[in-house]
Design a protein around this motif. Structure first.
Motif, short mmCIF file in Angstrom:
data_model
loop_
_atom_site.label_atom_id
_atom_site.label_comp_id
_atom_site.label_asym_id
_atom_site.label_seq_id
_atom_site.Cartn_x
_atom_site.Cartn_y
_atom_site.Cartn_z
N GLY A 189 0.85 -1.18 0.00
CA GLY A 189 0.00 0.00 0.00
C GLY A 189 0.89 1.23 0.00
O GLY A 189 1.82 1.36 -0.78
N GLY A 190 0.64 2.14 0.92
CA GLY A 190 1.47 3.34 1.01
C GLY A 190 2.60 3.22 2.00
O GLY A 190 3.31 4.20 2.27
N LEU A 191 2.81 2.01 2.56
CA LEU A 191 3.84 1.81 3.58
C LEU A 191 5.17 1.48 2.94
O LEU A 191 5.26 0.61 2.07
CB LEU A 191 3.43 0.68 4.53
CG LEU A 191 4.50 0.25 5.54
CD1 LEU A 191 4.70 1.33 6.60
CD2 LEU A 191 4.11 -1.06 6.22
N LEU A 192 6.23 2.16 3.37
CA LEU A 192 7.59 1.84 2.99
C LEU A 192 8.34 1.44 4.25
O LEU A 192 8.33 2.16 5.25
CB LEU A 192 8.28 3.04 2.33
CG LEU A 192 9.79 2.91 2.09
CD1 LEU A 192 10.09 1.78 1.11
CD2 LEU A 192 10.38 4.21 1.59
N ALA A 193 8.98 0.28 4.22
CA ALA A 193 9.74 -0.20 5.37
C ALA A 193 11.08 -0.76 4.88
O ALA A 193 11.24 -1.10 3.71
CB ALA A 193 8.97 -1.27 6.13
N ILE A 194 12.04 -0.83 5.80
CA ILE A 194 13.33 -1.43 5.49
C ILE A 194 13.59 -2.56 6.48
O ILE A 194 13.01 -2.59 7.57
CB ILE A 194 14.48 -0.41 5.52
CG1 ILE A 194 14.64 0.17 6.94
CG2 ILE A 194 14.26 0.68 4.50
CD1 ILE A 194 15.89 1.04 7.09
N VAL A 195 14.46 -3.48 6.08
CA VAL A 195 14.75 -4.64 6.90
C VAL A 195 16.26 -4.82 6.99
O VAL A 195 16.97 -4.69 5.97
CB VAL A 195 14.14 -5.93 6.31
CG1 VAL A 195 14.46 -7.14 7.19
CG2 VAL A 195 12.63 -5.78 6.12
N GLN A 196 16.73 -5.09 8.20
CA GLN A 196 18.12 -5.51 8.38
C GLN A 196 18.11 -6.93 8.94
O GLN A 196 17.40 -7.22 9.91
CB GLN A 196 18.88 -4.58 9.32
CG GLN A 196 20.36 -4.94 9.42
CD GLN A 196 21.17 -3.91 10.20
OE1 GLN A 196 20.61 -3.15 11.00
NE2 GLN A 196 22.47 -3.86 9.99
N CYS A 197 18.86 -7.82 8.33
CA CYS A 197 18.91 -9.22 8.73
C CYS A 197 20.27 -9.50 9.38
O CYS A 197 21.31 -9.20 8.79
CB CYS A 197 18.73 -10.14 7.53
SG CYS A 197 17.23 -9.85 6.59
N LYS A 198 20.23 -10.07 10.59
CA LYS A 198 21.45 -10.44 11.29
C LYS A 198 21.38 -11.92 11.65
O LYS A 198 20.55 -12.34 12.46
CB LYS A 198 21.62 -9.61 12.58
CG LYS A 198 22.02 -8.16 12.34
CD LYS A 198 23.42 -8.07 11.75
CE LYS A 198 23.83 -6.62 11.57
NZ LYS A 198 25.18 -6.50 10.96
#
Length: 275
Positions: A189-198
């Protein structure tokens, strides 16, 4: 003038009688036979699921309304497996009876409904294809979940991306040098998110790592950040995330997200041994 009690009622009654005598309160005339009447708002007859066939134009209109609602409820709501099954049967039965009815009527009536019925049929097909695609992605994530102890950091990142895809996000991998701690971009939708994987087999993620990640969230103009790890978070990290747009995803939470992606009533596998 203020009027109270029985005296007020008597005064009002006297006034009404005087107005009626003057013709100011003429009675509404009765509707003459054959005179024009106000039309009803709803033209459709209630759809009868147990009826073997649609027999009139009003029933046809009711069937289309039923189909519109059933398609909306089936694909826009969180449902149990039993509810999904009932709605799938209802949609298939309605489409079958509608197609049979349209094959018997004249061209003018058929044209009135063909466009909407075709749109609903295409919507059902598209939703089925998307649901099957997400189900397969969730199954792949489920298989990798049991193998997390043997995954490489790169494969873990792929696993997290597949998991978010199964949850309905558009996923773009970033990674590489200069990624500023961002491994995935998510959109829904209108959501922008980022992900960091550890990928850590041991150890605890502390607040300093989350502080750096928060800078990446702001720099990317994202609404939210997901920090995903196979290990756990320190208490300071949990307190820090509570005050900022960061969601922490550790081992047990990964299991919950896989179960959520599989859908209500899905078969649950034993929890992996790594936590």
């Amino acid at each position: 003038m203020e009027c109270l009690g029985p005296q007020c009622a008597a005064t009002m009654l006297e006034w009404l009688r005087a107005r009626a005598a003057e013709g100011g309160l003429a009675a509404a005339p009765a509707t003459a036979p054959g005179a024009a009447r106000q039309g009803l708002l709803w033209k459709a007859a209630p759809y009868q699921e147990e009826a073997p066939a649609i027999t009139s134009a009003a029933e046809m209109a009711g069937a289309v309304e039923h189909l519109q609602f059933a398609v909306f409820r089936r694909y826009q709501n969180q449902l149990t497996r039993a509810e999904r099954g009932r709605l799938d049967n209802s949609i298939e039965n309605a489409l079958f009876k509608i197609e049979r009815y349209l094959s018997r009527v004249d061209a003018a009536e058929r044209v009135c409904h063909e466009g909407e019925v075709a749109r609903l049929r295409d919507e059902v097909r598209d939703h089925k294809e998307r649901t099957e695609r997400l189900r397969l992605q969730a199954r792949r994530a489920e298989l990798k979940l049991a193998q997390l102890t043997t995954l490489s950091p790169e494969t873990f990142e792929e696993f997290v991306g597949e998991l978010f895809e199964a949850m309905g996000y558009e996923v773009a991998q970033v990674g590489g040098t200069g990624d500023e701690g961002i491994d995935l971009h998510l959109r829904r939708g209108g959501l922008l998110a980022i992900v960091q994987c550890k990928y850590h087999k041991r150890g605890v993620v502390g607040s300093p790592e989350l502080q750096k990640f928060l800078g990446s969230v702001h720099h990317a103009h994202a609404h939210k950040g997901y920090f995903v790890t196979t290990s756990t978070f320190s208490l300071a990290a949990e307190k820090f995330s509570a005050d900022h747009p960061i969601e922490l995803v550790d081992g047990p939470r990964i299991v919950e997200l896989v179960t959520q992606a599989l859908g209500p009533g899905a078969r649950k596998e034993p929890e992996p041994s790594w936590f």
